[in-house]
Structure formats: structure tokens, C-alpha cells
Design a protein around this motif. Structure first.
Motif, PDB file in Angstrom:
ATOM      1  N   GLN A  88      -4.562   4.671  -8.721  1.00  0.00           N
ATOM      2  CA  GLN A  88      -4.794   3.386  -9.374  1.00  0.00           C
ATOM      3  C   GLN A  88      -3.494   2.588  -9.413  1.00  0.00           C
ATOM      4  O   GLN A  88      -2.440   3.120  -9.786  1.00  0.00           O
ATOM      5  CB  GLN A  88      -5.313   3.601 -10.801  1.00  0.00           C
ATOM      6  CG  GLN A  88      -5.760   2.326 -11.487  1.00  0.00           C
ATOM      7  CD  GLN A  88      -6.365   2.599 -12.851  1.00  0.00           C
ATOM      8  OE1 GLN A  88      -6.392   3.749 -13.295  1.00  0.00           O
ATOM      9  NE2 GLN A  88      -6.852   1.566 -13.504  1.00  0.00           N
ATOM     10  N   HIS A  89      -3.536   1.324  -8.993  1.00  0.00           N
ATOM     11  CA  HIS A  89      -2.322   0.527  -8.869  1.00  0.00           C
ATOM     12  C   HIS A  89      -1.896  -0.066 -10.215  1.00  0.00           C
ATOM     13  O   HIS A  89      -1.779  -1.282 -10.385  1.00  0.00           O
ATOM     14  CB  HIS A  89      -2.523  -0.581  -7.840  1.00  0.00           C
ATOM     15  CG  HIS A  89      -2.463  -0.089  -6.439  1.00  0.00           C
ATOM     16  ND1 HIS A  89      -2.453  -0.925  -5.348  1.00  0.00           N
ATOM     17  CD2 HIS A  89      -2.434   1.171  -5.938  1.00  0.00           C
ATOM     18  CE1 HIS A  89      -2.407  -0.207  -4.245  1.00  0.00           C
ATOM     19  NE2 HIS A  89      -2.404   1.076  -4.585  1.00  0.00           N
ATOM     20  N   THR A  90      -1.637   0.826 -11.151  1.00  0.00           N
ATOM     21  CA  THR A  90      -1.066   0.376 -12.426  1.00  0.00           C
ATOM     22  C   THR A  90       0.442   0.276 -12.261  1.00  0.00           C
ATOM     23  O   THR A  90       1.029   0.859 -11.339  1.00  0.00           O
ATOM     24  CB  THR A  90      -1.400   1.373 -13.540  1.00  0.00           C
ATOM     25  OG1 THR A  90      -0.778   2.628 -13.262  1.00  0.00           O
ATOM     26  CG2 THR A  90      -2.905   1.567 -13.668  1.00  0.00           C
ATOM     27  N   SER A  91       1.078  -0.468 -13.134  1.00  0.00           N
ATOM     28  CA  SER A  91       2.527  -0.624 -13.058  1.00  0.00           C
ATOM     29  C   SER A  91       3.232   0.718 -13.217  1.00  0.00           C
ATOM     30  O   SER A  91       4.263   0.979 -12.582  1.00  0.00           O
ATOM     31  CB  SER A  91       3.007  -1.603 -14.124  1.00  0.00           C
ATOM     32  OG  SER A  91       2.674  -1.131 -15.429  1.00  0.00           O
ATOM     33  N   LYS A  92       2.692   1.613 -14.041  1.00  0.00           N
ATOM     34  CA  LYS A  92       3.302   2.926 -14.255  1.00  0.00           C
ATOM     35  C   LYS A  92       3.240   3.768 -12.987  1.00  0.00           C
ATOM     36  O   LYS A  92       4.231   4.405 -12.596  1.00  0.00           O
ATOM     37  CB  LYS A  92       2.590   3.637 -15.408  1.00  0.00           C
ATOM     38  CG  LYS A  92       3.177   4.998 -15.712  1.00  0.00           C
ATOM     39  CD  LYS A  92       2.450   5.647 -16.900  1.00  0.00           C
ATOM     40  CE  LYS A  92       3.034   7.023 -17.197  1.00  0.00           C
ATOM     41  NZ  LYS A  92       2.335   7.675 -18.347  1.00  0.00           N
ATOM     42  N   ASN A  93       2.070   3.783 -12.341  1.00  0.00           N
ATOM     43  CA  ASN A  93       1.929   4.579 -11.117  1.00  0.00           C
ATOM     44  C   ASN A  93       2.798   4.038  -9.985  1.00  0.00           C
ATOM     45  O   ASN A  93       3.418   4.803  -9.242  1.00  0.00           O
ATOM     46  CB  ASN A  93       0.467   4.597 -10.679  1.00  0.00           C
ATOM     47  CG  ASN A  93      -0.406   5.414 -11.601  1.00  0.00           C
ATOM     48  OD1 ASN A  93       0.081   6.289 -12.330  1.00  0.00           O
ATOM     49  ND2 ASN A  93      -1.711   5.140 -11.600  1.00  0.00           N
ATOM     50  N   LEU A  94       2.853   2.719  -9.865  1.00  0.00           N
ATOM     51  CA  LEU A  94       3.678   2.115  -8.825  1.00  0.00           C
ATOM     52  C   LEU A  94       5.161   2.376  -9.075  1.00  0.00           C
ATOM     53  O   LEU A  94       5.926   2.640  -8.142  1.00  0.00           O
ATOM     54  CB  LEU A  94       3.411   0.609  -8.742  1.00  0.00           C
ATOM     55  CG  LEU A  94       2.025   0.202  -8.217  1.00  0.00           C
ATOM     56  CD1 LEU A  94       1.863  -1.312  -8.289  1.00  0.00           C
ATOM     57  CD2 LEU A  94       1.809   0.704  -6.804  1.00  0.00           C
TER      58      LEU A  94
ATOM     59  N   ASN B 200     -10.561  -0.386   5.676  1.00  0.00           N
ATOM     60  CA  ASN B 200     -11.409   0.768   5.341  1.00  0.00           C
ATOM     61  C   ASN B 200     -11.192   1.234   3.898  1.00  0.00           C
ATOM     62  O   ASN B 200     -11.638   2.320   3.518  1.00  0.00           O
ATOM     63  CB  ASN B 200     -11.157   1.920   6.308  1.00  0.00           C
ATOM     64  CG  ASN B 200      -9.721   2.391   6.279  1.00  0.00           C
ATOM     65  OD1 ASN B 200      -8.898   1.883   5.519  1.00  0.00           O
ATOM     66  ND2 ASN B 200      -9.400   3.371   7.114  1.00  0.00           N
ATOM     67  N   GLY B 201     -10.486   0.423   3.084  1.00  0.00           N
ATOM     68  CA  GLY B 201     -10.328   0.725   1.662  1.00  0.00           C
ATOM     69  C   GLY B 201      -9.169   1.624   1.311  1.00  0.00           C
ATOM     70  O   GLY B 201      -9.044   2.028   0.153  1.00  0.00           O
ATOM     71  N   GLU B 202      -8.274   1.936   2.260  1.00  0.00           N
ATOM     72  CA  GLU B 202      -7.137   2.817   1.964  1.00  0.00           C
ATOM     73  C   GLU B 202      -5.964   1.975   1.480  1.00  0.00           C
ATOM     74  O   GLU B 202      -5.643   0.933   2.065  1.00  0.00           O
ATOM     75  CB  GLU B 202      -6.747   3.605   3.212  1.00  0.00           C
ATOM     76  CG  GLU B 202      -5.717   4.688   2.946  1.00  0.00           C
ATOM     77  CD  GLU B 202      -5.472   5.554   4.166  1.00  0.00           C
ATOM     78  OE1 GLU B 202      -4.689   6.521   4.068  1.00  0.00           O
ATOM     79  OE2 GLU B 202      -6.068   5.263   5.235  1.00  0.00           O
ATOM     80  N   ASN B 203      -5.301   2.445   0.405  1.00  0.00           N
ATOM     81  CA  ASN B 203      -4.187   1.721  -0.200  1.00  0.00           C
ATOM     82  C   ASN B 203      -2.850   2.195   0.366  1.00  0.00           C
ATOM     83  O   ASN B 203      -2.659   3.399   0.607  1.00  0.00           O
ATOM     84  CB  ASN B 203      -4.185   1.909  -1.723  1.00  0.00           C
ATOM     85  CG  ASN B 203      -5.441   1.360  -2.361  1.00  0.00           C
ATOM     86  OD1 ASN B 203      -5.914   0.284  -2.000  1.00  0.00           O
ATOM     87  ND2 ASN B 203      -6.005   2.094  -3.309  1.00  0.00           N
ATOM     88  N   PHE B 204      -1.918   1.250   0.536  1.00  0.00           N
ATOM     89  CA  PHE B 204      -0.604   1.568   1.068  1.00  0.00           C
ATOM     90  C   PHE B 204       0.486   0.915   0.232  1.00  0.00           C
ATOM     91  O   PHE B 204       0.282  -0.145  -0.377  1.00  0.00           O
ATOM     92  CB  PHE B 204      -0.478   1.085   2.518  1.00  0.00           C
ATOM     93  CG  PHE B 204      -1.318   1.860   3.494  1.00  0.00           C
ATOM     94  CD1 PHE B 204      -0.845   3.022   4.075  1.00  0.00           C
ATOM     95  CD2 PHE B 204      -2.599   1.425   3.815  1.00  0.00           C
ATOM     96  CE1 PHE B 204      -1.620   3.737   4.968  1.00  0.00           C
ATOM     97  CE2 PHE B 204      -3.387   2.122   4.701  1.00  0.00           C
ATOM     98  CZ  PHE B 204      -2.897   3.288   5.288  1.00  0.00           C
ATOM     99  N   LEU B 205       1.650   1.589   0.233  1.00  0.00           N
ATOM    100  CA  LEU B 205       2.847   1.062  -0.418  1.00  0.00           C
ATOM    101  C   LEU B 205       4.012   1.180   0.572  1.00  0.00           C
ATOM    102  O   LEU B 205       4.252   2.250   1.132  1.00  0.00           O
ATOM    103  CB  LEU B 205       3.168   1.853  -1.691  1.00  0.00           C
ATOM    104  CG  LEU B 205       4.511   1.537  -2.360  1.00  0.00           C
ATOM    105  CD1 LEU B 205       4.497   0.124  -2.934  1.00  0.00           C
ATOM    106  CD2 LEU B 205       4.824   2.560  -3.456  1.00  0.00           C
TER     107      LEU B 205
ATOM    108  N   ASP C  11       9.989   3.743   3.544  1.00  0.00           N
ATOM    109  CA  ASP C  11       8.725   4.494   3.450  1.00  0.00           C
ATOM    110  C   ASP C  11       7.549   3.540   3.586  1.00  0.00           C
ATOM    111  O   ASP C  11       7.623   2.372   3.197  1.00  0.00           O
ATOM    112  CB  ASP C  11       8.639   5.236   2.107  1.00  0.00           C
ATOM    113  CG  ASP C  11       7.767   6.481   2.214  1.00  0.00           C
ATOM    114  OD1 ASP C  11       6.924   6.534   3.139  1.00  0.00           O
ATOM    115  OD2 ASP C  11       7.927   7.387   1.380  1.00  0.00           O
ATOM    116  N   CYS C  12       6.492   4.049   4.164  1.00  0.00           N
ATOM    117  CA  CYS C  12       5.211   3.345   4.205  1.00  0.00           C
ATOM    118  C   CYS C  12       4.162   4.432   4.015  1.00  0.00           C
ATOM    119  O   CYS C  12       3.811   5.140   4.964  1.00  0.00           O
ATOM    120  CB  CYS C  12       5.023   2.605   5.526  1.00  0.00           C
ATOM    121  SG  CYS C  12       3.465   1.688   5.612  1.00  0.00           S
TER     122      CYS C  12
END
Length: 288
Positions: free
Chosen positions: A248-254, A217-222, A241-242
Motif C-alpha cells: 500500500q502506497h502510504t507515506s510510511k511504507n514509501l 497490468n496493475g503492478e506498482n513500481f518505485l 533502484d527500480c
């Protein structure tokens, strides 16, 4: 010929046993039909009650006035009744024996009142309120339905499930869906969280694995998982954690998300390796 007077059984344990037909040394449990031998005492019968029927163990002793009444009734009967001898193999012998046995007023094991007393005692005992420890143990076991089997909380409102739980333990009060959501589940999470925090505080080094993905459904998870050896050198793995990561999955945000998780568990200075897939953004984020 006068009816031979057997030994009088005035112990309260005889409320739960009958003497087997044509035998003076075999007793039959009224609750499970187990046959037990006895001699001059009822010790063997009491031990059976303690092992197999502990719920009635504390109610074995009859009041003294009841015992006296039983003795008096038996003496009156045996002094007044006369029974003619008949062949043991005849049908009339069986009929006569059954008739005599049903009319003896002193046998508490054949008494409807005694049976009702046992049933009432067991019923009262089973419905005693559970203490806090026992109630929590059952609640924690109930939570396995939702944590491991992924059952909905609404199962506790199903008629059949409530009947099933009541049959297993009438003393247990099944919690409502609201209680599970607002009280039991958060309390269980806090216990697991505190136990895991203590566990991680005792290890010297850890390895982390992480992955990012997008659901249908387009939801992002880490997700982040920690791996370490305990005091017995056994490999342990725990999900730290999940979380939904709708940025936005940039290296800085991650890297920022990973840093928050690591700091929350206090393992900043224990990481010896970070493992991820070959995506450039997550590889760069782990190095930050």
C-alpha cells in the motif's frame, strides 16, 4: 635464344607474392592483389605482410631444404630450355609467355602447394584458443545486444547469428543462453554495482529523485535516481533502484522503501535534496 635468368627469390616471403608479367621490379600480393615495387631485397614485401596480413607474419620463412630444392629446380629448367624470340605484340607471344610461366617449377608463388600451405597456416592461426582477457572483452560486447538493444538471449541460438559470429572470429566460442543467464550477466552486474559503489563513496553530496507508478497490468513500481558532480565537475546520474513495490502506497511504507535503498548505497549523510512529484504520500515519505 636462351631464356634470361632473373634473380632467384629464395626468401619465404615469395610464397605470398608473384612477379608481375613483363616487369622484374613489381610484385603482386597473392592475398590482396596489391602491387609493390622491390629492388634487391624483399624488405618492402615483408613490411606489407606485417601490416596487411599479420596472421601469416610468423610463417614467412621456408625450411632451408625447400629453398635449396627451389634453386636446383630453377637451375635445371633455365639450363635446358630454349625459347625463340617472337614479336611482343603478337598473340603467339602472349601464349608462349603464359606457357613458359606455367611450366617454371621454381616459382613458389605459382605453386598450388604453397597456396595450400598459406591457407592452412591462416586457418590454424585463426582457430587458436582465445585467452581469458580477449574472451571476456568479446563477451562484454555481446552483452550490449541485451542491455542496450533489448535483444532476447535466444539470439545466440539462431543459426544465422552463429554463422555470422564464426565468420568474424572462428576462435570465439559463442556462449549459450544458459551461460549468459547464470554466469555472464550476474558477473557484469557485480562489476557495475562495485564500480558504482566506489563512485558514490568518493562524492561529498548527492541529490535524489524518485517516482511511483502503476503499470497497465496493475503492478506498482518505485524508482530512485541519484545525481552528483564528479571530480571533473561533470553532472552524473545513476539509477539506484527500480523495484516492484506491491504494498500500500502510504507515506510510511514509501519512506521505509526509500530508507532501504539509501542505506544499501551508503549515502544517508550525503543527501542535500529529495525531488518527487506533488503526490501527498511520496512528499511525506521523503520527509520521514
Amino acid at each position: 635464344m636462351a631464356l634470361r635468368k632473373p634473380s632467384i627469390k629464395i626468401s619465404g616471403v615469395w610464397n605470398f607474392f608473384s612477379i608481375k608479367s613483363n616487369s622484374e621490379r613489381i610484385a603482386v600480393c597473392n592475398m590482396c592483389n596489391t602491387e609493390l615495387s622491390f629492388k634487391s631485397t624483399s624488405f618492402n614485401l615483408k613490411k606489407h605482410i606485417e601490416r596487411k596480413h599479420p596472421l601469416v607474419n610468423l610463417r614467412l620463412n621456408e625450411p632451408q631444404d625447400n629453398q635449396t630444392k627451389l634453386r636446383k629446380n630453377y637451375d635445371t629448367f633455365t639450363n635446358e630450355q630454349e625459347v625463340a624470340p617472337v614479336p611482343s605484340t603478337s598473340a603467339s607471344s602472349i601464349q608462349t609467355s603464359e606457357s613458359i610461366e606455367s611450366n617454371i617449377p621454381c616459382l613458389p608463388t605459382k605453386s598450388t602447394v604453397a597456396r595450400s600451405k598459406v591457407q592452412s597456416t591462416v586457418k590454424t592461426f585463426l582457430r587458436r584458443k582465445l585467452d581469458t582477457t580477449a574472451n571476456k572483452k568479446i563477451n562484454d560486447t555481446l552483452m550490449l545486444l541485451f542491455i542496450h538493444d533489448y535483444q532476447p538471449f535466444t539470439v545466440v541460438e539462431d543459426y544465422g547469428f552463429k554463422k555470422f559470429v564464426g565468420a568474424l572470429n572462428p576462435s570465439y566460442q559463442l556462449p549459450s543462453r544458459k551461460t549468459i543467464t547464470n554466469s555472464i550477466l550476474p558477473a557484469l552486474y557485480d562489476e557495475a554495482y562495485n564500480a558504482m559503489t566506489r563512485e558514490l563513496s568518493e562524492v561529498q553530496s548527492v541529490t535524489l529523485t524518485t517516482d511511483c507508478w502503476t503499470s497497465r497490468n496493475g503492478e506498482n513500481f518505485l524508482a530512485v535516481t541519484v545525481h552528483f558532480l564528479n571530480a571533473d565537475f561533470e553532472l552524473q546520474s545513476r539509477v539506484l533502484d527500480c523495484t516492484s513495490c506491491n504494498i500500500q502506497h502510504t507515506s510510511k511504507n514509501l519512506a521505509e522503501e526509500l530508507r532501504k535503498i539509501i542505506q544499501e548505497w551508503g549515502i544517508e549523510n550525503k543527501i542535500i535534496m529529495f525531488i518527487s512529484d506533488n503526490a501527498a504520500n511520496i512528499k511525506k515519505g521523503c520527509k520521514r
